[in-house]
Design a protein around this motif. Structure first.
Motif, PDB file in Angstrom:
ATOM      1  N   GLU A 270       0.798  -1.234   0.000  1.00 38.48           N
ATOM      2  CA  GLU A 270       0.000   0.000   0.000  1.00 38.48           C
ATOM      3  C   GLU A 270       0.827   1.279   0.000  1.00 38.48           C
ATOM      4  O   GLU A 270       0.462   2.253  -0.651  1.00 38.48           O
ATOM      5  N   GLY A 271       1.943   1.328   0.742  1.00 39.26           N
ATOM      6  CA  GLY A 271       2.615   2.605   0.959  1.00 39.26           C
ATOM      7  C   GLY A 271       4.064   2.638   0.529  1.00 39.26           C
ATOM      8  O   GLY A 271       4.690   1.610   0.232  1.00 39.26           O
ATOM      9  N   TYR A 272       4.624   3.852   0.530  1.00 40.16           N
ATOM     10  CA  TYR A 272       6.029   4.053   0.168  1.00 40.16           C
ATOM     11  C   TYR A 272       6.965   3.313   1.119  1.00 40.16           C
ATOM     12  O   TYR A 272       7.892   2.615   0.685  1.00 40.16           O
ATOM     13  N   THR A 273       6.726   3.458   2.416  1.00 37.78           N
ATOM     14  CA  THR A 273       7.634   2.844   3.396  1.00 37.78           C
ATOM     15  C   THR A 273       7.534   1.324   3.387  1.00 37.78           C
ATOM     16  O   THR A 273       8.488   0.635   3.752  1.00 37.78           O
ATOM     17  N   ASP A 274       6.377   0.777   2.971  1.00 41.88           N
ATOM     18  CA  ASP A 274       6.245  -0.677   2.839  1.00 41.88           C
ATOM     19  C   ASP A 274       7.227  -1.211   1.796  1.00 41.88           C
ATOM     20  O   ASP A 274       7.862  -2.257   1.986  1.00 41.88           O
ATOM     21  N   VAL A 275       7.334  -0.491   0.673  1.00 42.26           N
ATOM     22  CA  VAL A 275       8.275  -0.888  -0.390  1.00 42.26           C
ATOM     23  C   VAL A 275       9.699  -0.870   0.145  1.00 42.26           C
ATOM     24  O   VAL A 275      10.466  -1.826  -0.034  1.00 42.26           O
ATOM     25  N   MET A 276      10.057   0.217   0.822  1.00 40.20           N
ATOM     26  CA  MET A 276      11.418   0.354   1.345  1.00 40.20           C
ATOM     27  C   MET A 276      11.735  -0.701   2.415  1.00 40.20           C
ATOM     28  O   MET A 276      12.835  -1.260   2.441  1.00 40.20           O
ATOM     29  N   ALA A 277      10.764  -0.972   3.289  1.00 36.47           N
ATOM     30  CA  ALA A 277      10.981  -1.952   4.361  1.00 36.47           C
ATOM     31  C   ALA A 277      11.248  -3.340   3.787  1.00 36.47           C
ATOM     32  O   ALA A 277      12.145  -4.057   4.253  1.00 36.47           O
ATOM     33  N   LEU A 278      10.491  -3.723   2.762  1.00 34.13           N
ATOM     34  CA  LEU A 278      10.694  -5.044   2.146  1.00 34.13           C
ATOM     35  C   LEU A 278      12.015  -5.095   1.382  1.00 34.13           C
ATOM     36  O   LEU A 278      12.704  -6.122   1.391  1.00 34.13           O
ATOM     37  N   HIS A 279      12.367  -4.005   0.701  1.00 34.01           N
ATOM     38  CA  HIS A 279      13.675  -3.947   0.031  1.00 34.01           C
ATOM     39  C   HIS A 279      14.794  -4.156   1.036  1.00 34.01           C
ATOM     40  O   HIS A 279      15.753  -4.893   0.770  1.00 34.01           O
ATOM     41  N   ILE A 283      13.489  -8.430   0.030  1.00 30.39           N
ATOM     42  CA  ILE A 283      12.383  -8.657  -0.906  1.00 30.39           C
ATOM     43  C   ILE A 283      12.343  -7.460  -1.848  1.00 30.39           C
ATOM     44  O   ILE A 283      11.836  -6.388  -1.497  1.00 30.39           O
ATOM     45  N   LYS A 284      12.878  -7.624  -3.053  1.00 30.54           N
ATOM     46  CA  LYS A 284      13.060  -6.469  -3.940  1.00 30.54           C
ATOM     47  C   LYS A 284      12.154  -6.486  -5.166  1.00 30.54           C
ATOM     48  O   LYS A 284      12.294  -5.637  -6.047  1.00 30.54           O
ATOM     49  N   ASN A 285      11.247  -7.444  -5.227  1.00 34.64           N
ATOM     50  CA  ASN A 285      10.268  -7.471  -6.327  1.00 34.64           C
ATOM     51  C   ASN A 285       8.929  -6.949  -5.817  1.00 34.64           C
ATOM     52  O   ASN A 285       7.932  -7.666  -5.775  1.00 34.64           O
ATOM     53  N   VAL A 286       8.912  -5.669  -5.428  1.00 33.93           N
ATOM     54  CA  VAL A 286       7.741  -5.115  -4.752  1.00 33.93           C
ATOM     55  C   VAL A 286       7.462  -3.696  -5.250  1.00 33.93           C
ATOM     56  O   VAL A 286       8.388  -2.923  -5.493  1.00 33.93           O
ATOM     57  N   VAL A 287       6.168  -3.369  -5.403  1.00 39.79           N
ATOM     58  CA  VAL A 287       5.746  -2.032  -5.822  1.00 39.79           C
ATOM     59  C   VAL A 287       4.578  -1.582  -4.949  1.00 39.79           C
ATOM     60  O   VAL A 287       3.976  -2.390  -4.240  1.00 39.79           O
ATOM     61  N   SER A 288       4.262  -0.290  -5.043  1.00 39.26           N
ATOM     62  CA  SER A 288       3.151   0.253  -4.266  1.00 39.26           C
ATOM     63  C   SER A 288       2.271   1.114  -5.153  1.00 39.26           C
ATOM     64  O   SER A 288       2.764   1.824  -6.034  1.00 39.26           O
ATOM     65  N   SER A 289       0.959   1.045  -4.884  1.00 42.33           N
ATOM     66  CA  SER A 289       0.015   1.916  -5.601  1.00 42.33           C
ATOM     67  C   SER A 289      -0.118   3.259  -4.905  1.00 42.33           C
ATOM     68  O   SER A 289      -0.954   4.082  -5.290  1.00 42.33           O
ATOM     69  N   SER A 290       0.671   3.491  -3.880  1.00 43.83           N
ATOM     70  CA  SER A 290       0.784   4.791  -3.195  1.00 43.83           C
ATOM     71  C   SER A 290      -0.532   5.318  -2.650  1.00 43.83           C
ATOM     72  O   SER A 290      -0.920   6.459  -2.904  1.00 43.83           O
ATOM     73  N   SER A 356      14.074 -12.254   9.995  1.00 39.03           N
ATOM     74  CA  SER A 356      15.390 -12.045   9.387  1.00 39.03           C
ATOM     75  C   SER A 356      15.299 -12.198   7.870  1.00 39.03           C
ATOM     76  O   SER A 356      14.293 -12.660   7.332  1.00 39.03           O
ATOM     77  N   HIS A 357      16.390 -11.828   7.196  1.00 38.06           N
ATOM     78  CA  HIS A 357      16.448 -11.941   5.735  1.00 38.06           C
ATOM     79  C   HIS A 357      16.208 -13.372   5.268  1.00 38.06           C
ATOM     80  O   HIS A 357      15.598 -13.602   4.226  1.00 38.06           O
ATOM     81  N   THR A 358      16.736 -14.327   6.010  1.00 34.37           N
ATOM     82  CA  THR A 358      16.649 -15.731   5.586  1.00 34.37           C
ATOM     83  C   THR A 358      15.260 -16.329   5.803  1.00 34.37           C
ATOM     84  O   THR A 358      14.861 -17.239   5.092  1.00 34.37           O
ATOM     85  N   SER A 359      14.518 -15.819   6.780  1.00 35.96           N
ATOM     86  CA  SER A 359      13.225 -16.444   7.105  1.00 35.96           C
ATOM     87  C   SER A 359      12.016 -15.709   6.539  1.00 35.96           C
ATOM     88  O   SER A 359      10.945 -16.292   6.417  1.00 35.96           O
ATOM     89  N   ILE A 360      12.167 -14.435   6.159  1.00 34.73           N
ATOM     90  CA  ILE A 360      10.994 -13.657   5.740  1.00 34.73           C
ATOM     91  C   ILE A 360      10.355 -14.219   4.467  1.00 34.73           C
ATOM     92  O   ILE A 360       9.127 -14.240   4.322  1.00 34.73           O
ATOM     93  N   ARG A 361      11.182 -14.714   3.554  1.00 32.15           N
ATOM     94  CA  ARG A 361      10.628 -15.264   2.310  1.00 32.15           C
ATOM     95  C   ARG A 361       9.736 -16.470   2.593  1.00 32.15           C
ATOM     96  O   ARG A 361       8.638 -16.592   2.045  1.00 32.15           O
ATOM     97  N   SER A 362      10.234 -17.373   3.436  1.00 34.09           N
ATOM     98  CA  SER A 362       9.447 -18.574   3.735  1.00 34.09           C
ATOM     99  C   SER A 362       8.167 -18.222   4.491  1.00 34.09           C
ATOM    100  O   SER A 362       7.118 -18.856   4.289  1.00 34.09           O
ATOM    101  N   VAL A 363       8.222 -17.183   5.338  1.00 33.12           N
ATOM    102  CA  VAL A 363       7.019 -16.733   6.065  1.00 33.12           C
ATOM    103  C   VAL A 363       5.976 -16.218   5.087  1.00 33.12           C
ATOM    104  O   VAL A 363       4.787 -16.540   5.190  1.00 33.12           O
ATOM    105  N   LEU A 364       6.404 -15.415   4.106  1.00 35.53           N
ATOM    106  CA  LEU A 364       5.471 -14.859   3.132  1.00 35.53           C
ATOM    107  C   LEU A 364       4.877 -15.951   2.239  1.00 35.53           C
ATOM    108  O   LEU A 364       3.686 -15.924   1.924  1.00 35.53           O
ATOM    109  N   ILE A 365       5.710 -16.905   1.834  1.00 32.99           N
ATOM    110  CA  ILE A 365       5.212 -18.010   0.999  1.00 32.99           C
ATOM    111  C   ILE A 365       4.207 -18.861   1.777  1.00 32.99           C
ATOM    112  O   ILE A 365       3.153 -19.239   1.259  1.00 32.99           O
ATOM    113  N   LYS A 366       4.541 -19.138   3.029  1.00 32.92           N
ATOM    114  CA  LYS A 366       3.665 -19.957   3.881  1.00 32.92           C
ATOM    115  C   LYS A 366       2.318 -19.291   4.105  1.00 32.92           C
ATOM    116  O   LYS A 366       1.288 -19.966   4.235  1.00 32.92           O
ATOM    117  N   ASN A 367       2.300 -17.971   4.158  1.00 36.19           N
ATOM    118  CA  ASN A 367       1.069 -17.240   4.456  1.00 36.19           C
ATOM    119  C   ASN A 367       0.435 -16.598   3.227  1.00 36.19           C
ATOM    120  O   ASN A 367      -0.335 -15.651   3.344  1.00 36.19           O
TER     121      ASN A 367
END
Length: 629
Positions: A270-279, A283-290, A356-367
Motif C-alpha cells: 500500500e505505501g512508500y515505506t512498505d516498499v522500502m521496508a521489504l527492500h 524482498i526487492k520485487n515489490v511495488v506500491s500503488s501509493s 530475518s532476511h533468511t526467514s521472511i521469504r518462507s514466512v510470506l510463501i507460507k502465508n
C-alpha cells in the motif's frame, strides 16, 4: 512513427557497450565485453557484448540481438520507446510522425513543457536530498525520523533518493526562481501553490519520496508528515500534470523491475515505506500503488514484467476490504493471483522488522493463499455460521471463477471451491452456468438497445476505427482488414519470386480454412470482397479516384494509420497472424471448456486430451512469438 533516416541517425550514434553497461556490469574480454546475465541467476558470466558487431548474446537464457532488442527485453520498452530512449541518451533531436503526419507546433510546445517539468522535478529532488543530509533541520527532523523511528538504513535511504522538505513556507520556490525557473512552471509542476497574491511550497516539514517512471526520470513526489499529531494529512502527493498521473504509476517499479523479471512475480503493497521496508529485508520485487486503489493501468504496467501478482496489504480491516475489492479486477485481467494474509493483523513494515532476511521469504510463501482460500479465511474470521454471509461468500467465489480464462485453473478451482464450501461440484457448475447466462442476456439487451439508436449514430460508431471492441480476436480481424486494404498490393520477397500481402493473407486463410475463420461475419464479408478483387488482378483501390470499392466504403481510409515502420511490415504481418492463431486456439479451448461444463456425461479423458493438444499447439505458436514461458 520515427522515419528511417531518423532511426539510422540514432543507431549510428549508439555504442552498444555503453547502453548495456548502464544496466549490466561489463568487463573487457578481448574484443568483446563480458558480464553476468541480467535475465537469470548465474555465478559465471555468460553475457557477451560485441562492440564490433553491435550485438549481445546471453548464453544462459538464450536471448540475444541488437541494442533495441536489449531495451525491449530488459526494460520492457516497445520499438519506438527504445529509439526515444537512445535519442535522449545521445542528445539527438528527432522529428516524430503520427499516422504519417509530423508533430505540429502545439506538439513541440507540449514536449518542451514536459522537458521543463522533468528538469524541475530533478532540481527539487536534489534540493530535498541536500536538505536531508546537509542541513541541521534535515538531519535533526528527517534523518532522525527515518533511522531512529522507522529503522531504515542509509543505503536504502540513498537508493530511493529520499529527501526532506524544510518547515519554511517558500524555501524551495525562492531557490528555484533564483535558478531561472518561472513561477507558473513551478505551480504547474505541483511544487508551488499560489493564493491571495502569495506563493508558497506545497511540501513543508515532510519526508520526500521521489516517484520515478520506468526509465528512471522523476515525475512527482510523495510527502510524509513527520509529526503524527499534526492536523495536516499524513501523506500528500504532487498534483497531476502531463508527466504525473497517479493512476498510471507505481512507486518502486523502477527500482524493482529487474527483480520482478528474475522472480517472475510481484508483491503489491500500500505505501512508500512498505516498499522500502521489504527492500531492506531482501524482498526487492515489490511495488506500491501509493495509497490509491489498484487500477487497470497499474495492472497493465505490472503485466509488462510478470503475469503473477501477490497482494500484500495491511492486515487490518481496511486493508482486507481493499484486497477483497481487487480480486475480481485482477482475475478479470487473466493474472495469477496470490494474497498474503497474516492473522495477527501485521503489515509489510512490521513483518520486515520481525523476521530475518533468511526467514521472511518462507514466512510470506507460507502465508500466501489463492483467492478462494483467502476469502475462506476472512469468512471464518468475521462471518462464521452466518447463512446470509456464507451465501454472499459463495457468490463472491463464483464471480471470481467466472473471470478465470485458463481451462485447467477453472476446473481445479471448482474442485477446491466444492471442498471448502462443502457443496456438490455439480451444483457450483450449475450456478456458474446461470451466472454466465445472465451476463449473456444482459449483453443481448445492450445489443438490442444499440439497434434502437438512430441510423446516423450507428454509422458514426461503425466508422470509428478506435472503438473499443470486447474481443481481442475482433480487434486483430480489424487490423487484418486494414492491412489488406492499405498494403494489400505491397510485394514481399519469397523463395523463387515475390508475393503481395493480399496474396499471403489469402493463402493463409485458405490453408487454415478448416480450423480458422473470422469470428465477425462483417469482417469475413469484407475479406472475401477484397480477395475476389485480388483474384481478378484488380487493384484494391480504384485507380481513377484512389477510393475503395463501393462495398468497402464504410471503412474510412483517411483515418487508417499504422504505428509501425513500413520496413518491418513483413515481420508485423507474421506476428499478427501468429497472435491471431494463438487467440483463436484460446477461443476454441474456452468453447470446449464451456461444452464440458454444461454436458455432465462428456468423456473426461477425451476432453483432457483435446485440451492438452490445443494447449501444446498454442505454446508452439507462442514460442515463435517469443512469449513461451
Amino acid at each position: 512513427m520515427i522515419s528511417y533516416e531518423e532511426k539510422n541517425k540514432i543507431l549510428s550514434a549508439v555504442c552498444i557497450e555503453e547502453v548495456i553497461g548502464d544496466f549490466v556490469e561489463l568487463k573487457k574480454s578481448g574484443l568483446n565485453y563480458r558480464g553476468l546475465s541480467p535475465f537469470s541467476e548465474e555465478k559465471n558470466p555468460s553475457f557477451i557484448v560485441s562492440p564490433i558487431k553491435k550485438i549481445w548474446k546471453d548464453f544462459s537464457s538464450g536471448k540475444g540481438g541488437d541494442v533495441i532488442n536489449f531495451l525491449m527485453e530488459h526494460e520492457r520498452l516497445n520499438y519506438v520507446e527504445s529509439l526515444r530512449y537512445l535519442a535522449h541518451k545521445y542528445h539527438i533531436d528527432i522529428n516524430e510522425k503520427v499516422g504519417g503526419i509530423s508533430f505540429n507546433e502545439k506538439d513541440r510546445k507540449r514536449k518542451q513543457q514536459e522537458k521543463i517539468l522533468y528538469l524541475m522535478q530533478d532540481y527539487a529532488k536534489n534540493f530535498f536530498v541536500h536538505q536531508l543530509f546537509l542541513t541541521q533541520e534535515g538531519k535533526k527532523n528527517g534523518l532522525c525520523y527515518l533511522i531512529n523511528k522507522r529503522g531504515f538504513k542509509m543505503d536504502v535511504i540513498k537508493s530511493f533518493e529520499l529527501g526532506y522538505a524544510p518547515v519554511s513556507w517558500t524555501s524551495l520556490t525562492r531557490n528555484a526562481l533564483k535558478k531561472g525557473f518561472k513561477l507558473q512552471q513551478l505551480i504547474s509542476s505541483g511544487l508551488t501553490s499560489y493564493r491571495r497574491s502569495n506563493y508558497f511550497d506545497c511540501f513543508r516539514q515532510r519526508i520526500m519520496f521521489p516517484i520515478h517512471n520506468l526509465s528512471g526520470k522523476i515525475i512527482g513526489f510523495g510527502g510524509r508528515n513527520i509529526d503524527d499529531t499534526s492536523r495536516y494529512a499524513k501523506y500528500i502527493n504532487s498534483s497531476e500534470s502531463s508527466i504525473f498521473k497517479k493512476g498510471e504509476m507505481l512507486y518502486g517499479l523502477f527500482q524493482s523491475k529487474r527483480n520482478i523479471l528474475k522472480e517472475n512475480f510481484c508483491y503489491v503493497v500500500e505505501g512508500y515505506t512498505d516498499v522500502m521496508a521489504l527492500h531492506q529485508s531482501g524482498i526487492k520485487n515489490v511495488v506500491s500503488s501509493s495509497g490509491t486503489a489498484l487500477t487497470i493501468n497499474h495492472l497493465r504496467l505490472i503485466k509488462k514484467f510478470t503475469n503473477n501478482i501477490v497482494i500484500f496489504y495491511d492486515g487490518d480491516y481496511s486493508g482486507i476490504q481493499a484486497t477483497l475489492k481487487l480480486i475480481e479486477t485482477i482475475l478479470d485481467h487473466h493474472m495469477n493471483l496470490r494474497i498474503v494474509f497474516l492473522p495477527d493483523g501485521e503489515d509489510p513494515d512490521s513483518i520486515s522488522k520481525k523476521y530475518s532476511h533468511t526467514s521472511i521469504r518462507s514466512v510470506l510463501i507460507k502465508n500466501s493463499y489463492h483467492f478462494i482460500s483467502f476469502q475462506q479465511k476472512i469468512y471464518e474470521k468475521f462471518y462464521l455460521d452466518d447463512p446470509i454471509n456464507k451465501s454472499c461468500f459463495t457468490m463472491k467465489i463464483l464471480n471470481g471463477l467466472s473471470k478465470i480464462g485458463n481451462v485447467f485453473q477453472k476446473v481445479f478451482f471448482l474442485q477446491e471451491a466444492a471442498k471448502i464450501l462443502n457443496l456438490r461440484k455439480e451444483f457450483l457448475i450449475s450456478e456458474l452456468y446461470k451466472m454466465q447466462r445472465k451476463k449473456q442476456n444482459l449483453q443481448k439487451k445492450k445489443e438490442s438497445l444499440m439497434q434502437k439508436i438512430p441510423v446516423k449514430r450507428q454509422e458514426r460508431k461503425k466508422n470509428c476505427l478506435f472503438k473499443q471492441d470486447g474481443s481481442p480476436l475482433l480487434l486483430i480481424e480489424k487490423k487484418i482488414i486494414k492491412l489488406i486494404l492499405i498494403y494489400g498490393h505491397k510485394k514481399l520477397k519469397k523463395e523463387g519470386g515475390t508475393i503481395t500481402i493480399g496474396e499471403k493473407l489469402l493463402q493463409f486463410f485458405q490453408k487454415k480454412k478448416q480450423t480458422i475463420r473470422f469470428l465477425s461475419k462483417k469482417h469475413e464479408h469484407l475479406f472475401s470482397t477484397v480477395c475476389s478483387h485480388t483474384k481478378n488482378k484488380k487493384s484494391l483501390l480504384d485507380g481513377k479516384n484512389n477510393e475503395p470499392v463501393h462495398s468497402l466504403s464504410t471503412w474510412n481510409l483517411k483515418k487508417m494509420g499504422f504505428s509501425y515502420d513500413e520496413d518491418h511490415i513483413e515481420q508485423y504481418l507474421d506476428d499478427l497472424l501468429l497472435r491471431y492463431q494463438s487467440l483463436y486456439i484460446s477461443h476454441i479451448i474456452k468453447q470446449k471448456m464451456d461444452h464440458y461444463i454444461m454436458n455432465k456425461n462428456s468423456d473426461r479423458k477425451f476432453f483432457l486430451k483435446t485440451i492438452m493438444d490445443l494447449t501444446h499447439l498454442k505454446n508452439e505458436i507462442l514460442k515463435k512469438l517469443h512469449r513461451y514461458v
